[in-house]
Design a protein around this motif. Structure first.
Motif, PDB file in Angstrom:
ATOM      1  N   THR C  16     -68.193  69.290  28.452  1.00  0.00           N
ATOM      2  CA  THR C  16     -68.558  67.891  28.910  1.00  0.00           C
ATOM      3  C   THR C  16     -67.440  67.313  29.527  1.00  0.00           C
ATOM      4  N   ILE C  17     -66.502  67.294  29.245  1.00  0.00           N
ATOM      5  CA  ILE C  17     -64.975  66.820  29.761  1.00  0.00           C
ATOM      6  C   ILE C  17     -64.893  67.195  31.079  1.00  0.00           C
ATOM      7  N   VAL C  19     -67.513  68.226  33.083  1.00  0.00           N
ATOM      8  CA  VAL C  19     -68.727  67.380  33.651  1.00  0.00           C
ATOM      9  C   VAL C  19     -68.466  66.034  34.155  1.00  0.00           C
ATOM     10  N   ALA C  20     -67.748  65.611  33.209  1.00  0.00           N
ATOM     11  CA  ALA C  20     -67.130  64.203  33.425  1.00  0.00           C
ATOM     12  C   ALA C  20     -66.314  63.919  34.528  1.00  0.00           C
ATOM     13  N   GLY C  21     -65.499  65.142  34.561  1.00  0.00           N
ATOM     14  CA  GLY C  21     -64.375  65.023  35.618  1.00  0.00           C
ATOM     15  C   GLY C  21     -65.019  65.245  37.082  1.00  0.00           C
ATOM     16  N   LEU C  23     -68.015  64.313  37.907  1.00  0.00           N
ATOM     17  CA  LEU C  23     -68.738  63.341  38.524  1.00  0.00           C
ATOM     18  C   LEU C  23     -67.768  62.141  38.562  1.00  0.00           C
TER      19      LEU C  23
END
Lengths: 328, 171, 100, 156
Positions: C16-17, C19-21, C23
């Protein structure tokens, strides 16, 4: 019991090992200076203590008491991490090297060779980060040179190690030394030794491949902005690297802690001394090469590994595979 | 807490912190270093999962190869802090974050109930020694290994061609 | 022993981290690193499940993923350098030639 | 061709290493300087000295030719008339002050050449380091009583 076996006993071994290595590195400077001065018909350090034996201590005290300068424009955290990252892999690689019969320095892992390759891979971080964080073009160029050189020479070194691996049939260095080898294997290994030694010279940034720190073109390369103890850490790392690589070579090519022809194999206490003697001879080789051979140009250095050493190592590995299939 | 659990929590915390560092750093070089930390912690976790060979390979390939390559590229391009001005502020990022959080909680919720205690099958893995992995790779999975070899060769040639300076015709 | 689901949750967190990066960041290099992060979290899952079921298939998968990641890095960074020579930026918002 | 080059390079490297190995066996030629002095030539020009006659009279007659001859102006002489009852030099005059600034002196030896009575000579002492700039100005007592320098004069 858990704690004792998992944490405390290894910690004691690690501390002893680090102490021995740091002392060894300090005295290696003395050894090198003495030898190289005899090569140049000089005496070398002989003022501090008898035969200059206190010279490393004097140098250390001097380095510790120098002013700690951190330039304004550097990236402070990475700047301070650089020397540490150069030093740590040099020490850590020792964990898997056997120092006596059935006694590795820290642990007998069954991925000993891979451990060496992995640590050799991360060795260039210290230099590249030191060069980048110094925020100085000379340092950056020196760092890029050094890391490109180390990565390039890692390839033939890795292929050579893979060949040794094939002959040994095991990833464990302890087993590699323990198992007897037939005579043709020794000769085949020694035929490769000069080329492996060249790779090691480039990996440890030793003369004649010390291009990353050429004084005349790059102002000492990645070390330019470092002083005092931080600079000393780079030097210590280089010397520990010399010791480590010599030990690896002694282990792979010359039977580690074993005496030739299986003499006194069961005297465990003799192991470290035999290994030490072999390492000292190999270190002599390092200094001898430094005293004799001039520095090549950078493009010569690179084309030597890519156009000569790498194909040679691949051919060597191919023939080794054939030999292994034929005789084992 | 037992020692393995303590160790896992410690390494996991470092790993997550490093991952956050990758995303949050302003300097690309710092990001790369956090990435390196993350890779090394993952290698340590592989060792706790009886995968010694993979741990070594992880360090060799990721730490020794990929991160150094990334650092090289950062140094070639010059690591300006590019994130300064976002020209077109987009809502997709925040939506993505929200969905990501949702996904994370869903996964965590699922995992909490499934996959409880590990089986005592550790003996079958033989500590993740290189030998069984190699045997599996070169007998059962020989075709994928060969294909990966071809892929690497193609990637090598492709990178060589693309990494050159653009010729006059392109610009 | 540490139960498998702890590893899986850690892996989900890392993913998830990553993915956040991808995005939120605009620097192509950092997006690249976040992709590597995601690949690694998947590797962790595979290794953990391999340990859980006690067979080698997960290890083989991870090995292949690493090889593919190496190839991907070589190609990706080459693309990045070529793009930089062309447009002198690594900000993906400014790489919009095809949007016109 | 590549093979030949390889053989050639290897032999060259072997030769170089042989040469260094030959020197390893030689005795070092280093001189351990502070404890073991380096011999100097008899005409070596070191620190200045003012000489006397055998009867204790100063040779310097205060003619100031050395001052005139000095290319850097390192010498300062202040001459005075001799006291007839108690002469310090055989001539009419003597040097009341005689100073040499070692920081300016280039040790050319012109003062020696110019001196009619061979009063000023350049000795063999070359260890003239000091802690203080003032101490580099040699005054008359120092010039007249030079210390025994720690040098060995080698035969010419």
């Amino acid at each position: 019991m858990d704690w004792l076996n998992l944490v405390i006993l290894p910690a004691i071994r690690v501390i002893i090992m680090i102490f021995v290595l740091l002392t060894g590195a300090a005295y290696l400077t003395w050894y090198e200076r003495k030898l190289i001065s005899r090569f140049q018909i000089r005496y070398g350090p002989n003022r501090a203590g008898i035969y200059g034996l206190l010279q490393p201590a004097a140098d250390g005290i001097k380095a510790i008491f120098k002013e700690e300068i951190i330039p304004n424009h550097v990236d402070k955290v990475i700047y301070l991490m650089g020397p540490a990252l150069a030093l740590i892999p040099a020490i850590v690689i020792w964990a898997v090297i056997p120092i006596a019969k059935e006694t590795p320095a820290i642990a007998d892992v069954n991925i000993g060779f891979l451990w060496i390759l992995a640590i050799a891979g991360v060795e260039s971080y210290g230099l590249i980060l030191a060069g980048w964080s110094s925020n100085n073009n000379y340092s950056l160029l020196g760092a890029l040179r050094s890391s490109a050189q180390m990565i390039s020479y890692e390839l033939p070194m890795g292929v050579f190690l893979a060949s040794v691996l094939m002959l040994a049939g095991s990833f464990s260095l302890v087993e590699l030394v323990q198992n007897p080898r037939p005579w043709w294997e020794w000769i085949w290994l020694w035929a490769m030794f000069p080329f492996f030694f060249i790779c090691i010279l480039a990996e440890t940034n030793r003369a004649p491949f010390d291009l990353p720190e050429t004084e005349n073109e790059l102002v000492a390369g990645y070390q330019t902005e470092y002083g005092g103890m931080k600079f000393s850490l780079f030097m210590i790392a280089e010397y520990i690297n010399m010791i480590t690589t010599s030990t690896i070579m002694a282990t792979i090519f010359f039977g580690g802690w074993k005496l030739p022809f299986g003499i006194l194999q069961n005297v465990v206490i003799l192991g470290p001394f035999v290994l030490l003697a072999k390492v000292l001879v190999l270190l002599f080789l390092f200094v001898w090469v430094r005293a004799s051979i001039g520095r090549p140009r950078y493009d010569q250095l690179m084309s030597f590994t890519w156009k000569f050493l790498l194909p040679l190592s691949l051919v060597y590995m191919f023939i080794t595979a054939l030999l292994t299939i034929q005789f084992k | 807490m037992a020692l393995p659990m303590l160790f896992f929590v410690l390494i996991g915390a470092i790993s997550v912190a490093a991952a956050v560092g990758v995303v949050g750093s302003r300097q690309p070089v710092h990001s790369a270093l956090f990435l390196l930390t993350n890779f090394v912690t993952l290698a340590v976790l592989y060792i706790t999962l009886e995968a010694q060979f993979l741990a070594a390979i992880q360090v060799i390939i990721y730490a020794g190869g990929i991160v150094i390559l990334i650092l090289f590229v950062i140094m070639l391009l010059g690591s300006e802090e590019i994130d300064g001005d976002i020209t077109n502020q987009s809502w997709t990022g925040y939506a993505g974050l929200l969905l990501g959080l949702f996904m994370l909680s869903a996964m965590a919720f699922n995992f909490l109930n499934a996959f409880g205690e590990m089986d005592a099958n550790a003996a079958a893995l033989q500590g993740g020694a290189p030998k069984p992995v190699g045997l599996a790779l070169f007998t059962k999975y020989i075709l994928p290994v060969e294909l990966v070899g071809v892929l690497l060769l193609v990637a090598l040639i492709g990178a060589l061609l693309m990494g050159r300076f653009p010729s006059k015709r392109v610009s | 022993m540490v139960p498998t689901n702890f590893y899986l949750i850690l892996s989900a967190l890392l993913f998830t981290i990553g993915v956040a990066g991808v995005l939120t960041r605009r620097n192509a290099l950092i997006i690249f690193m976040c992709v590597e992060l995601m690949l690694n979290s998947v590797n962790l899952t595979l290794v953990a499940l391999s340990r859980h079921w006690g067979n080698f298939n997960g290890h083989i998968f991870v090995f292949m993923i690493m090889a593919v990641a190496a190839a991907e890095v070589a190609i990706g960074l080459a693309i990045l350098i070529a793009q930089y020579h062309l447009s002198k930026t690594t900000n993906i918002d400014e790489i919009n030639l095809m949007k016109w | 061709m590549g093979f030949e080059r390889f053989i050639k390079g290897a032999t060259e490297i072997g030769k170089a290493m042989g040469v260094t190995l030959k020197y390893l066996r030689q005795k070092p030629i280093t001189v351990q300087y502070p404890t073991e002095p380096v011999p100097v030539y008899p005409r070596f020009r070191g620190k200045h000295e003012l000489r006397r006659y055998e009867n204790g009279m100063e040779r310097c007659i205060g003619c100031m030719l050395c001052e005139a001859a000095c290319p850097t102006g390192a010498i300062y002489v202040d001459a005075a008339e001799n006291d007839p009852q108690n002469p310090t030099s055989p001539g009419e005059r003597y040097a009341r002050t005689y100073e040499i600034n070692l920081l300016r002196c280039v040790f050319c030896g012109d003062c020696e050449e110019a001196c009619p009575t061979e009063a000023i000579v350049l000795g063999h002492d070359f260890a003239m380091a000091n802690f203080n700039r003032r101490d580099f100005i040699l005054t008359k007592p120092e010039l007249l009583n030079p210390g025994e320098p720690n040098v060995v004069i080698r035969p010419e």
